[in-house]
Design a protein around this motif. Structure first.
Motif, PDB file in Angstrom:
ATOM      1  N   GLN A   1       0.900  -1.143  -0.203  1.00  0.00           N
ATOM      2  CA  GLN A   1       0.082  -0.084   0.005  1.00  0.00           C
ATOM      3  C   GLN A   1       0.821   1.311  -0.036  1.00  0.00           C
ATOM      4  O   GLN A   1       2.067   1.278   0.270  1.00  0.00           O
ATOM      5  N   ARG A  27       5.338   2.729  -1.381  1.00  0.00           N
ATOM      6  CA  ARG A  27       5.365   2.267  -2.832  1.00  0.00           C
ATOM      7  C   ARG A  27       5.754   3.652  -3.764  1.00  0.00           C
ATOM      8  O   ARG A  27       5.822   4.898  -3.529  1.00  0.00           O
ATOM      9  N   PHE A  29       5.405   6.084  -6.782  1.00  0.00           N
ATOM     10  CA  PHE A  29       4.204   6.604  -7.474  1.00  0.00           C
ATOM     11  C   PHE A  29       4.125   6.332  -8.879  1.00  0.00           C
ATOM     12  O   PHE A  29       2.929   6.537  -9.444  1.00  0.00           O
ATOM     13  N   THR A  31       3.864   3.678 -10.322  1.00  0.00           N
ATOM     14  CA  THR A  31       3.064   2.816 -10.854  1.00  0.00           C
ATOM     15  C   THR A  31       1.451   2.920 -10.265  1.00  0.00           C
ATOM     16  O   THR A  31       0.709   2.083 -10.346  1.00  0.00           O
ATOM     17  N   TYR A  32       1.251   4.149  -9.921  1.00  0.00           N
ATOM     18  CA  TYR A  32      -0.170   4.560  -9.389  1.00  0.00           C
ATOM     19  C   TYR A  32      -0.478   5.719 -10.414  1.00  0.00           C
ATOM     20  O   TYR A  32       0.236   6.528 -10.829  1.00  0.00           O
ATOM     21  N   THR A  33      -1.854   5.766 -10.417  1.00  0.00           N
ATOM     22  CA  THR A  33      -2.601   6.841 -11.092  1.00  0.00           C
ATOM     23  C   THR A  33      -2.868   8.056  -9.938  1.00  0.00           C
ATOM     24  O   THR A  33      -3.447   7.470  -8.888  1.00  0.00           O
ATOM     25  N   VAL A  34      -2.449   9.289 -10.034  1.00  0.00           N
ATOM     26  CA  VAL A  34      -2.277  10.024  -8.946  1.00  0.00           C
ATOM     27  C   VAL A  34      -3.334  11.264  -9.396  1.00  0.00           C
ATOM     28  O   VAL A  34      -3.315  11.606 -10.513  1.00  0.00           O
ATOM     29  N   ALA A  53      -0.766   6.292 -14.102  1.00  0.00           N
ATOM     30  CA  ALA A  53       0.584   5.871 -13.788  1.00  0.00           C
ATOM     31  C   ALA A  53       1.583   5.813 -14.895  1.00  0.00           C
ATOM     32  O   ALA A  53       1.153   5.634 -16.256  1.00  0.00           O
ATOM     33  N   ALA A  98      -4.451   8.335  -4.720  1.00  0.00           N
ATOM     34  CA  ALA A  98      -3.702   7.428  -5.692  1.00  0.00           C
ATOM     35  C   ALA A  98      -4.658   6.202  -5.786  1.00  0.00           C
ATOM     36  O   ALA A  98      -5.474   5.894  -4.793  1.00  0.00           O
ATOM     37  N   ARG A  99      -4.548   5.675  -6.785  1.00  0.00           N
ATOM     38  CA  ARG A  99      -5.142   4.141  -7.188  1.00  0.00           C
ATOM     39  C   ARG A  99      -3.859   3.444  -7.822  1.00  0.00           C
ATOM     40  O   ARG A  99      -3.082   3.930  -8.682  1.00  0.00           O
ATOM     41  N   SER A 100      -3.717   2.212  -7.676  1.00  0.00           N
ATOM     42  CA  SER A 100      -2.887   1.395  -8.345  1.00  0.00           C
ATOM     43  C   SER A 100      -3.152   1.190  -9.593  1.00  0.00           C
ATOM     44  O   SER A 100      -4.118   1.062 -10.211  1.00  0.00           O
ATOM     45  N   PHE A 112     -10.734   6.090  -6.093  1.00  0.00           N
ATOM     46  CA  PHE A 112      -9.278   6.289  -5.570  1.00  0.00           C
ATOM     47  C   PHE A 112      -9.289   5.769  -4.043  1.00  0.00           C
ATOM     48  O   PHE A 112     -10.133   5.984  -3.270  1.00  0.00           O
TER      49      PHE A 112
END
Length: 125
Positions: A1, A27, A29, A31-34, A53, A98-100, A112
């Motif tokens: 997470q 983690r 960033f 690899t995440y949509t922010v 991402a 953020a979401r993965s 998110f």
């Protein structure tokens, strides 16, 4: 997470600028949509800006286009929201989220899963 810690914000006058920061731990960033959201008193939380991402796609809500810019520092694992020419309607609590993985919308808050603690932005003369 991923854990998100925000900084920045404050009280400014119309036309001023502010930069918000959102630092990630746990983690990377990349690899995440922010995204950034904001919530004015008595109103629902609304989408402001996001990038997917890898930074492949950036989306802005119409009211901030040309004034706000999202960016990131990969080394610092931090996302920034540069806000220029601020207006009273920009007042509210700003949240980074953020979401993965890659995600190109729709940018509802419920999409998110990770959120910063929020920071107050007040634009007033």
């Amino acid at each position: 997470q991923v854990q998100l810690v925000q900084s920045g914000g404050g009280l400014v006058q119309p036309g001023d600028s502010l930069r918000l920061s959102c630092a990630a731990s746990g983690r990377t960033f990349s690899t995440y949509t922010v995204g950034w959201f904001r919530q004015a008193p008595g109103k629902e939380r609304e989408f402001v800006v996001a990038f997917t991402a890898g930074g492949l796609t950036t989306a802005y809500t119409d009211s901030v286009k040309g004034r706000f810019t999202i960016s990131r520092d990969i080394v610092k694992n931090t996302v920034y929201l540069q806000m220029n020419n601020l207006k009273p309607d920009d007042t509210g609590v700003y949240f980074c989220a953020a979401r993965s993985g890659y995600y190109s919308g729709p940018y509802y808050p419920s999409a998110f899963g990770f959120w910063g603690q929020g920071t107050q932005v007040t634009v007033s003369s």
